[in-house]
Design an enzyme around this catalytic site. Structure first.
Site, PDB file in Angstrom:
ATOM      1  N   TRP A 133     -72.977  37.596 -61.330  1.00 55.94           N
ATOM      2  CA  TRP A 133     -72.429  38.439 -60.541  1.00 55.94           C
ATOM      3  C   TRP A 133     -71.101  39.505 -61.215  1.00 55.94           C
ATOM      4  CZ3 TRP A 133     -75.811  39.427 -57.218  1.00 55.94           C
ATOM      5  CH2 TRP A 133     -76.461  38.399 -56.695  1.00 55.94           C
ATOM      6  N   CYS A 134     -69.838  38.690 -60.925  1.00 57.04           N
ATOM      7  CA  CYS A 134     -68.873  39.309 -61.689  1.00 57.04           C
ATOM      8  C   CYS A 134     -68.739  39.456 -63.197  1.00 57.04           C
ATOM      9  CB  CYS A 134     -67.733  38.588 -60.939  1.00 57.04           C
ATOM     10  SG  CYS A 134     -67.650  38.805 -59.090  1.00 57.04           S
TER      11      CYS A 134
END
Length: 192
Positions: A114-115
């Site tokens: 994700w990040c």
């Protein structure tokens, strides 16, 4: 080399927060490698920028939102608060990096899929050279449906491979280990 102006490097530590890494693959080893990266960057005079996520599930000032006990920003180190996957979206990260003349980012943190991935691609899209610290990012297993799971190690391996072979004009992306990253050499571009 980077298409950004500047010649400095920075270590970007993304979301190594209690709630983000609580059930992460190889949590203790990865957090230890992030801590090693922070120590080595500081010893080399490379600034550390700390990115901290918040959203409806990860609320500011809760125990889960805090940095893991093994990692603590020092006074004067930049902190970026975000609510989207990429640390560049709706934050002052780009202004901080430009203000420090940064053209190369060493990247560590969570969660890989994700990040960390969104921030890596966001940095490359904005013209930075990016070195992913291959043993200093992690995630959890992802259950796609009952009985169908993508294991976290595969997700980590996938991003490590992608960061070796992605191609952007005028930029260099690479991977290095926490112990092997050359923080001391300005704009050092590790071998792909």
């Amino acid at each position: 080399m980077a298409t950004r102006p500047g010649t400095h490097s920075v270590l970007l530590v993304v979301d190594v927060q209690v709630g983000v890494v609580a059930a992460a693959w190889e949590r203790d080893r990865i957090v230890g490698n992030v801590a090693l990266s922070v120590r080595r960057a500081r010893e080399s005079g490379v600034p550390v920028v700390w990115v901290q996520h918040h959203d409806g599930e990860l609320k500011p000032d809760t125990p889960e939102w805090q940095w893991v006990p093994e990692l603590q920003p020092k006074d004067g180190e930049a902190r970026v608060h975000k609510s989207f996957n990429s640390a560049f979206e709706d934050t002052d990260l780009l202004a901080i990096l430009d203000g420090q003349g940064v053209s190369r980012i060493f990247l560590a943190g969570a969660a890989t899929n994700w990040c960390v991935r969104a921030t890596a691609y966001g940095a490359l899209d904005r013209g930075f050279d990016v070195t992913l610290l291959s043993d200093a990012h992690t995630t959890e297993n992802i259950e796609l449906s009952p009985g169908r799971v993508v294991d976290a190690q595969s997700v980590v391996d996938d991003l490590n491979v992608a960061m070796r072979w992605l191609s952007y004009p005028g930029r260099t992306n690479a991977v290095a280990t926490a112990a092997g990253a050359d923080f001391a050499r300005p704009n050092h571009c590790p071998v792909r």
